[in-house]
Design an enzyme around this catalytic site. Structure first.
Site, PDB file in Angstrom:
ATOM      1  CG  HIS A   1      10.509 100.232  44.502  1.00  8.64           C
ATOM      2  ND1 HIS A   1      11.353 101.287  44.261  1.00  8.64           N
ATOM      3  CD2 HIS A   1       9.673 100.651  45.491  1.00  8.64           C
ATOM      4  CE1 HIS A   1      11.039 102.304  45.063  1.00  8.64           C
ATOM      5  NE2 HIS A   1      10.016 101.945  45.814  1.00  8.64           N
TER       6      HIS A   1
ATOM      7  CG  ASN B   1      16.042 105.700  48.392  1.00  9.54           C
ATOM      8  OD1 ASN B   1      16.821 105.972  47.474  1.00  9.54           O
ATOM      9  ND2 ASN B   1      15.057 104.830  48.266  1.00  9.54           N
TER      10      ASN B   1
ATOM     11  CE1 TYR C   1      11.233 111.023  49.578  1.00 11.08           C
ATOM     12  CE2 TYR C   1      12.387 109.097  50.402  1.00 11.08           C
ATOM     13  CZ  TYR C   1      11.685 109.734  49.399  1.00 11.08           C
ATOM     14  OH  TYR C   1      11.456 109.087  48.215  1.00 11.08           O
TER      15      TYR C   1
HETATM   16  C1  GBH Z   1      10.456 105.718  49.792  1.00 15.82           C
HETATM   17  O1  GBH Z   1      10.390 105.303  51.132  1.00 15.82           O
HETATM   18  C2  GBH Z   1      10.019 104.642  48.839  1.00 15.82           C
HETATM   19  O2  GBH Z   1      11.131 104.019  48.249  1.00 15.82           O
HETATM   20  C3  GBH Z   1       9.108 105.132  47.750  1.00 15.82           C
HETATM   21  O3  GBH Z   1       8.524 104.060  47.097  1.00 15.82           O
HETATM   22  C4  GBH Z   1       8.094 106.073  48.339  1.00 15.82           C
HETATM   23  O4  GBH Z   1       7.141 106.475  47.404  1.00 15.82           O
HETATM   24  C5  GBH Z   1       8.836 107.268  48.866  1.00 15.82           C
HETATM   25  O5  GBH Z   1       9.824 106.914  49.767  1.00 15.82           O
HETATM   26  C6  GBH Z   1       7.968 108.284  49.567  1.00 15.82           C
HETATM   27  O6  GBH Z   1       7.489 107.785  50.766  1.00 15.82           O
HETATM   28  O7  GBH Z   1       4.047 106.028  57.921  1.00 15.82           O
HETATM   29  O8  GBH Z   1       5.031 106.974  59.866  1.00 15.82           O
HETATM   30  O9  GBH Z   1       5.125 104.616  59.536  1.00 15.82           O
HETATM   31  C7  GBH Z   1      10.871 106.226  52.081  1.00 15.82           C
HETATM   32  C8  GBH Z   1      11.090 105.586  53.430  1.00 15.82           C
HETATM   33  C9  GBH Z   1       9.974 104.499  55.205  1.00 15.82           C
HETATM   34  C10 GBH Z   1       9.334 106.691  54.594  1.00 15.82           C
HETATM   35  C11 GBH Z   1       8.656 104.299  55.873  1.00 15.82           C
HETATM   36  C12 GBH Z   1       8.018 106.512  55.268  1.00 15.82           C
HETATM   37  C13 GBH Z   1       6.784 105.359  56.910  1.00 15.82           C
HETATM   38  C14 GBH Z   1       6.631 106.167  58.129  1.00 15.82           C
HETATM   39  N1  GBH Z   1       9.842 105.424  54.106  1.00 15.82           N
HETATM   40  N2  GBH Z   1       8.113 105.564  56.337  1.00 15.82           N
HETATM   41  S1  GBH Z   1       5.114 105.922  58.914  1.00 15.82           S
END
Ligand code: GBH
Length: 609
Positions: free
Chosen positions: A231, A404, A406
């Protein structure tokens, strides 16, 4: 004193009070003051006195508040006006009743996941929770280096994180308290198998012992571990761009499989999209490189490493019942203009670039043709031998798909050309869903259903585990305001209801592990994002932990619902209203919003509302 409030409707009264208390002060506050001020009634009154209304902000906030009626004020109003309004010991909480719609969703969830074998759990990752970054022989990873170079929010790092390395027993106890049967966590490579000066990896016994202890506790409690090998915390000496990293990973994977035979569920990598893109294209994650195409070299080595590790697993370690998968993140997009065929194409292109990049090689044996076309010579190619090995990684005997997800977003074909879809979160001045983190996390439950369908239709995996899903509490850092968590519960409930629909459609979802067990180090965002279902008081060196999500399986957390939480979510509305999407620190406004909310309660108590 003049108050801009009248009796009904409650929601609009709120906006009046908020404007009073919040809008005109929020920019003047030094961040240092925030969070330190005791939130007393007299302070609240003091804030209100002597401040003129600022018309512009007033109308802006009011406009936005109205806009959000549908999303949430509806709930607020419902809860506020219901006859069940009651006071808790703190004096501020009101009704915790569910909306009728919520009941239906919960029934759906209970029915869909009634199988006791369904894997219910929560997740963490090593660097985000463990701390003890240089203890007992742990060696530095690229994230230690990156954070020590000051690249994360306000110079924060995972040096201490949640101090889980010392407090894991307490934290693990919560998993069964919450009613879960599954726990997903990762192993820190440099804690168990670091490199010496000659580049040889060796076992670090104390590190191994730590994970043995964790696994022992889980076994005693009947909790199934899902263990992530990687990770993001790569040994500082290595780099995903070098081909030799594949051999290193392979040896590390072999070491783990041999050392932890008690683990049945493995995943090799968490979110290659993220660590390759954020780390090598955007430069926002370790190792912080910024280059247009390096991410594809990174991804290529990751896929090779995955294929070879699964092959090793198959040949040397597989016993029936053991599983190994890859965890891929994606937030499924919506066409910005559903009538425009180019935008519809853009959805597919985006999914192929986001998911197909990693899933096609494993489930179909090669990169998608479209990706080859788009990236051209910058996309490395697999040998025939590699393709065969990749395909074996999705063998139904042991494969599962770790998903994963969100947020949701819009995509749009630029100049009717769908190759580089433009993404956005807003359309006609409306966000795609409730904004939890304005940069990327909007609540769009339908997304998870579309996502599951797409993955299932294209790859037919034998099983899917939702390995991460959850939301961050926007900005708030005070326990009292973060633990009454009904917005988070609402997020889980609404997404799970969609997962339930997927289950009824026959999509083989076999597990769900919420992100995250506890508030933790949120990478580049440091400690300002609280993704935990357990509150963690970082300010006091992690000595406060408060359960916030007692029984996720049946969603019964309404006992902990309260009013103040609402304020912390609304801060995002204010951010957008006033500063637009460039505003990045939610911390400042949230406190003020809470003060505003406090004012409301104060008035209510004084009989002024
Ligand atoms: C996951 O990433 C990770 O696996 C985990 O470790 C983390 O804590 C969790 O989500 C919550 O974020 O800042 O606008 O450039 C989720 C996928 C990809 C979401 C990168 C956030 C950054 C967007 N992530 N993204 S930005």
């Amino acid at each position: 004193m003049q108050h801009h409030t009248s009796r009904l409707p409650v929601a609009l009264d709120f906006s009046g009070v908020w404007v009073n208390c919040v809008s005109r002060r929020m920019f003047r506050v030094e961040e240092a003051q925030l969070g330190m001020q005791p939130l007393t009634a007299s302070r609240c009154l003091e804030m209100e006195e002597g401040h003129e209304e600022e018309e512009a902000q007033d109308s802006l906030v009011r406009r936005l508040m109205r806009k959000y009626m549908e999303h949430t004020l509806h709930e607020i109003t419902y809860r506020a006006t219901t006859k069940h309004a009651s006071a808790t010991s703190a004096g501020w909480a009101i009704s915790r009743d569910l909306l009728p719609d919520d009941h239906q969703k919960e029934e759906l969830i209970k029915r869909a996941f009634s199988d006791p074998a369904f894997m219910w759990g929560c997740a963490t990752s090593a660097y985000q929770v463990e701390g003890a970054w240089n203890k007992d022989g742990r060696k530095p990873s690229i994230w230690d280096k990156f954070t020590h170079d000051g690249r994360a929010f306000k110079g924060s790092s995972g040096d201490d994180a949640c101090d889980y390395y010392h407090r894991y027993e307490e934290d693990l106890a919560r998993i069964s308290e919450y009613g879960f049967n599954t726990y997903r966590f990762s192993i820190s490579w440099t804690r168990v198998f670091p490199l010496d000066e000659d580049g040889n990896m060796y076992m670090n016994e104390k590190g191994v012992q730590f994970y043995k202890n964790v696994l022992r506790i889980l076994a005693d409690r009947g909790i199934t571990p899902i263990v992530t090998m990687f990770h993001w915390d790569l040994p500082a000496e290595l780099d995903w761009l070098d081909e030799e990293v594949v051999d290193y990973f392979l040896r590390y994977a072999e070491f783990l499989l041999a050392t932890f035979p008690e683990v049945n569920w493995w995943s090799t990598f968490n979110e290659p999209w993220t660590f390759c893109t954020m780390g090598y294209a955007l430069g926002l994650h370790a190792p912080g490189k910024q280059s247009q195409y390096l991410q594809y070299r990174c991804g290529h080595n990751v896929l090779r490493a995955h294929a070879r590790a699964v092959d090793l697993f198959r040949r040397k370690f597989f016993r029936p019942g053991m599983k190994i998968g890859l965890v891929l993140n994606y937030d499924f997009p919506f066409p910005k203009d559903p009538e425009n065929p180019h935008d519809l194409d853009a959805v597919q292109v985006d999914a192929i670039k986001g998911v197909g990049w990693f899933a096609d090689p494993i489930y179909k044996g090669d990169y998608p043709e479209l990706l080859k076309e788009i990236i051209g010579e910058h996309l490395p190619r697999f040998t025939t031998e590699e393709k065969n090995l990749l395909l074996k990684a999705s063998n139904h005997e042991y494969n599962y798909y770790g998903l994963n997800t969100y947020s949701g977003r819009y995509v749009e074909a630029v100049h009717n050309h769908s190759w580089s879809p433009k993404q956005s979160f807003w359309k006609d001045d409306e966000p795609i869903g409730f904004p939890f983190i304005h940069a990327w996390l909007y609540k769009v439950p339908q997304e998870i259903l579309l996502h599951l369908r797409w993955v299932n239709d294209r790859y037919h995996p034998p099983g899917i585990i939702i390995t991460e899903n959850g939301c961050a509490d926007p900005g708030n850092t005070e326990y009292e305001y973060t633990v009454d968590d009904w917005h988070r519960v609402g997020f889980f409930r609404d997404y799970l209801a969609k997962v339930a629909e997927a289950v009824f459609e026959g999509i083989p979802v076999v597990g769900y592990t919420a992100w995250a067990l506890i508030d933790n180090f949120e990478w580049a965002d440091g400690y300002q994002r609280r993704f935990g279902i357990t509150y963690n008081d970082f300010g006091r060196q992690c000595h406060g932990r408060f359960g916030g999500f007692p029984e996720m399986g049946v969603i019964k957390t309404y006992e902990t619902y309260g009013w103040l939480k609402i304020g912390s979510v609304y801060l995002n509305i204010l951010q957008y209203a006033i500063m637009g999407p460039h505003y990045t620190s939610s911390y400042c406004t949230s406190l003020y919003l809470n003060i505003a909310i406090y004012c409301i309660f104060h008035r209510q108590k004084m009989g002024q509302l």
